[in-house]
Write a protein that holds these residues in place. Structure first.
Motif, PDB file in Angstrom:
ATOM      1  N   GLU A  92      76.205 -51.042  51.252  1.00 40.95           N
ATOM      2  CA  GLU A  92      75.565 -52.296  51.661  1.00 40.95           C
ATOM      3  C   GLU A  92      76.281 -53.491  51.036  1.00 40.95           C
ATOM      4  OE1 GLU A  92      72.266 -49.178  51.987  1.00 40.95           O
ATOM      5  OE2 GLU A  92      73.973 -49.579  50.660  1.00 40.95           O
ATOM      6  N   ASP A  93      76.643 -53.365  49.751  1.00 37.80           N
ATOM      7  CA  ASP A  93      77.345 -54.470  49.102  1.00 37.80           C
ATOM      8  C   ASP A  93      78.696 -54.730  49.752  1.00 37.80           C
ATOM      9  OD1 ASP A  93      75.502 -55.397  47.265  1.00 37.80           O
ATOM     10  OD2 ASP A  93      76.214 -54.141  45.627  1.00 37.80           O
ATOM     11  N   PHE A  94      79.413 -53.651  50.112  1.00 39.93           N
ATOM     12  CA  PHE A  94      80.705 -53.845  50.764  1.00 39.93           C
ATOM     13  C   PHE A  94      80.518 -54.533  52.120  1.00 39.93           C
ATOM     14  CE2 PHE A  94      84.204 -52.860  53.535  1.00 39.93           C
ATOM     15  CZ  PHE A  94      85.309 -53.084  52.736  1.00 39.93           C
ATOM     16  N   GLY A  95      79.547 -54.065  52.910  1.00 39.57           N
ATOM     17  CA  GLY A  95      79.309 -54.689  54.204  1.00 39.57           C
ATOM     18  C   GLY A  95      78.987 -56.159  54.078  1.00 39.57           C
ATOM     19  N   PHE A  96      78.190 -56.500  53.061  1.00 37.38           N
ATOM     20  CA  PHE A  96      77.819 -57.891  52.812  1.00 37.38           C
ATOM     21  C   PHE A  96      79.063 -58.725  52.499  1.00 37.38           C
ATOM     22  CE2 PHE A  96      76.526 -61.416  50.131  1.00 37.38           C
ATOM     23  CZ  PHE A  96      75.311 -61.834  50.653  1.00 37.38           C
ATOM     24  N   GLY A  97      79.879 -58.249  51.560  1.00 35.70           N
ATOM     25  CA  GLY A  97      81.046 -59.018  51.143  1.00 35.70           C
ATOM     26  C   GLY A  97      82.120 -59.102  52.210  1.00 35.70           C
ATOM     27  N   MET A  98      82.383 -57.990  52.901  1.00 38.91           N
ATOM     28  CA  MET A  98      83.417 -57.984  53.927  1.00 38.91           C
ATOM     29  C   MET A  98      83.024 -58.892  55.091  1.00 38.91           C
ATOM     30  SD  MET A  98      86.419 -56.819  54.612  1.00 38.91           S
ATOM     31  CE  MET A  98      87.545 -56.065  55.785  1.00 38.91           C
ATOM     32  N   GLU A  99      81.757 -58.885  55.463  1.00 36.68           N
ATOM     33  CA  GLU A  99      81.330 -59.754  56.562  1.00 36.68           C
ATOM     34  C   GLU A  99      81.445 -61.225  56.173  1.00 36.68           C
ATOM     35  OE1 GLU A  99      79.610 -60.648  60.482  1.00 36.68           O
ATOM     36  OE2 GLU A  99      80.976 -59.169  59.568  1.00 36.68           O
ATOM     37  N   ARG A 100      81.206 -61.539  54.907  1.00 34.74           N
ATOM     38  CA  ARG A 100      81.431 -62.925  54.455  1.00 34.74           C
ATOM     39  C   ARG A 100      82.897 -63.310  54.665  1.00 34.74           C
ATOM     40  NH1 ARG A 100      80.641 -64.725  49.158  1.00 34.74           N
ATOM     41  NH2 ARG A 100      80.122 -66.783  50.005  1.00 34.74           N
ATOM     42  N   ASN A 101      83.811 -62.409  54.316  1.00 34.64           N
ATOM     43  CA  ASN A 101      85.234 -62.682  54.536  1.00 34.64           C
ATOM     44  C   ASN A 101      85.534 -62.926  56.010  1.00 34.64           C
ATOM     45  OD1 ASN A 101      85.751 -62.181  51.794  1.00 34.64           O
ATOM     46  ND2 ASN A 101      86.269 -60.031  52.159  1.00 34.64           N
ATOM     47  N   ILE A 102      84.992 -62.058  56.848  1.00 30.34           N
ATOM     48  CA  ILE A 102      85.266 -62.135  58.281  1.00 30.34           C
ATOM     49  C   ILE A 102      84.717 -63.435  58.872  1.00 30.34           C
ATOM     50  CG2 ILE A 102      84.485 -61.116  60.477  1.00 30.34           C
ATOM     51  CD1 ILE A 102      85.137 -58.375  59.246  1.00 30.34           C
ATOM     52  N   LEU A 103      83.527 -63.824  58.448  1.00 32.85           N
ATOM     53  CA  LEU A 103      82.956 -65.079  58.951  1.00 32.85           C
ATOM     54  C   LEU A 103      83.740 -66.281  58.449  1.00 32.85           C
ATOM     55  CD1 LEU A 103      79.156 -64.262  58.649  1.00 32.85           C
ATOM     56  CD2 LEU A 103      80.517 -64.387  60.748  1.00 32.85           C
ATOM     57  N   PHE A 104      84.219 -66.212  57.212  1.00 35.69           N
ATOM     58  CA  PHE A 104      85.043 -67.315  56.704  1.00 35.69           C
ATOM     59  C   PHE A 104      86.338 -67.404  57.498  1.00 35.69           C
ATOM     60  CE2 PHE A 104      88.279 -69.050  53.774  1.00 35.69           C
ATOM     61  CZ  PHE A 104      87.742 -70.333  53.646  1.00 35.69           C
ATOM     62  N   ALA A 105      86.958 -66.259  57.791  1.00 32.21           N
ATOM     63  CA  ALA A 105      88.169 -66.269  58.613  1.00 32.21           C
ATOM     64  C   ALA A 105      87.886 -66.888  59.979  1.00 32.21           C
ATOM     65  CB  ALA A 105      88.706 -64.846  58.773  1.00 32.21           C
ATOM     66  N   THR A 106      86.697 -66.638  60.522  1.00 36.09           N
ATOM     67  CA  THR A 106      86.327 -67.212  61.815  1.00 36.09           C
ATOM     68  C   THR A 106      86.261 -68.732  61.732  1.00 36.09           C
ATOM     69  OG1 THR A 106      85.048 -65.218  62.316  1.00 36.09           O
ATOM     70  CG2 THR A 106      84.609 -67.153  63.674  1.00 36.09           C
ATOM     71  N   THR A 107      85.779 -69.272  60.604  1.00 34.84           N
ATOM     72  CA  THR A 107      85.733 -70.734  60.453  1.00 34.84           C
ATOM     73  C   THR A 107      87.133 -71.335  60.451  1.00 34.84           C
ATOM     74  OG1 THR A 107      85.803 -70.827  58.006  1.00 34.84           O
ATOM     75  CG2 THR A 107      83.631 -70.530  59.040  1.00 34.84           C
ATOM     76  N   LEU A 108      88.144 -70.523  60.136  1.00 31.36           N
ATOM     77  CA  LEU A 108      89.536 -70.991  60.136  1.00 31.36           C
ATOM     78  C   LEU A 108      90.212 -70.792  61.486  1.00 31.36           C
ATOM     79  CD1 LEU A 108      90.692 -69.584  56.657  1.00 31.36           C
ATOM     80  CD2 LEU A 108      89.719 -71.831  57.178  1.00 31.36           C
ATOM     81  N   GLY A 109      89.457 -70.334  62.476  1.00 30.05           N
ATOM     82  CA  GLY A 109      90.009 -70.126  63.808  1.00 30.05           C
ATOM     83  C   GLY A 109      90.746 -68.814  63.976  1.00 30.05           C
TER      84      GLY A 109
END
Length: 307
Positions: free
Chosen positions: A91-108
């Motif tokens: 669960e912790d990995f899913g939480f952290g990895m999804e934060r990374n992915i969403l941040f990458a999305t903010t960068l286009g």
């Protein structure tokens, strides 16, 4: 670092398996790495670490042997990470990895969760995976191609990636047999919608949420046998981390205050597995409702000044 806004990214992001070959510039890579350095713990406290893997031309040519089975085309940059073995580590990995992915999305940038279609050995070597660590998933990161590959289209079709379960199958009021409508969810309606549209392995959406008073209890509706072939890697538990991530980020962005706590729901949940509860700060919610009401009145007066 300025705090990014995630709800827009949650709505916009789709899985991208076909890239145009361009590698993000050094400034963009630096922003990603800076975000990774701050993203080191999940809600359950397990240590996380993430790295940006920049493949050489030769490695890009041999991408299939590195471990993506030909699913990804045109990507030269990957996000890979590890979590220390422990209770709720998935669960912790899913939480952290999804934060990374969403941040990458903010960068286009485009991304794609890879967990099931992944031979981990190649990427484990890239990040020097330690014996006490697990690497549940990776993601390519780059610029989406104008046209999806045949493999990409096939995966989206098989997973029904453009579809999500309706509210009445995911969210409940007081008991697991009483659906919660979006209208009755109040300030949490947009938060739950952010959870509903989240990605999950094979698009199975295993999260279930029951509102009980000031608590929103999160459960895992596990698919029997789904993770049987992956050993310690349990992708549906990773999915629960994604759900927690969307819940927390959306609540924070909307000013709905609360925190994760272990609670004891007063009802029997059958085969659902309890994970954790988000407990609302009612004072904060009441303040938000008053603010919204005042703003509504102000807008109405501005639209009709003679009334």
């Amino acid at each position: 670092m300025n705090r990014p806004l995630f709800i827009k990214s949650i709505r916009q992001r789709i899985s991208c398996r076909t890239y145009d070959g361009r590698v993000p510039d050094e400034e963009t890579k630096g922003r990603l790495r800076a975000f990774f350095r701050e993203n080191t713990r999940g809600p359950f406290g397990n240590p996380l670490r993430f790295e940006l893997i920049d493949l050489t031309e030769a490695e890009r040519a041999e991408l299939k042997s590195l471990g993506t089975y030909g699913v990804i085309k045109g990507a030269g940059l990957f996000i890979a990470g590890a979590v220390t073995r422990g209770a709720r580590s998935m669960e912790d990995f899913g939480f952290g990895m999804e934060r990374n992915i969403l941040f990458a999305t903010t960068l286009g940038l485009g991304t794609c969760w890879l967990g099931g279609t992944l031979n981990r050995a190649g990427f484990a070597r890239k990040i020097a995976l330690e014996p006490g660590e697990l690497m549940p998933a990776i993601s390519p990161v780059g610029y989406a191609a104008g046209k999806r590959s045949l493999t990409d289209r096939a995966f989206r079709f098989m997973a029904k990636s453009d579809k999500r379960k309706p509210w009445q199958e995911l969210f409940f009021d007081g008991r697991p047999d009483t659906p919660l409508s979006r209208e009755l969810a109040g300030p949490l309606g947009e938060v739950l919608e952010a959870v509903r549209i989240g990605p999950s392995a094979s698009n199975r959406q295993p999260w279930r949420i029951v509102r009980e008073g000031a608590a929103f209890h999160l459960f895992l509706a596990r698919t029997p046998g789904y993770d049987k072939m992956l050993g310690e890697i349990r992708l549906q538990e990773v999915d629960m981390g994604i759900a927690l991530c969307h819940f927390e980020l959306a609540a924070g962005e909307l000013g709905v205050r609360g925190s994760w706590r272990e609670a004891k729901p007063s009802f029997a949940a059958g085969v659902w597995e309890y994970v954790v509860s988000w407990t609302l700060d009612w004072q904060g919610v009441e303040k938000q409702l008053v603010t919204q009401a005042v703003q509504t009145c102000f807008d109405a007066r501005r639209a009709n000044p003679e009334e």
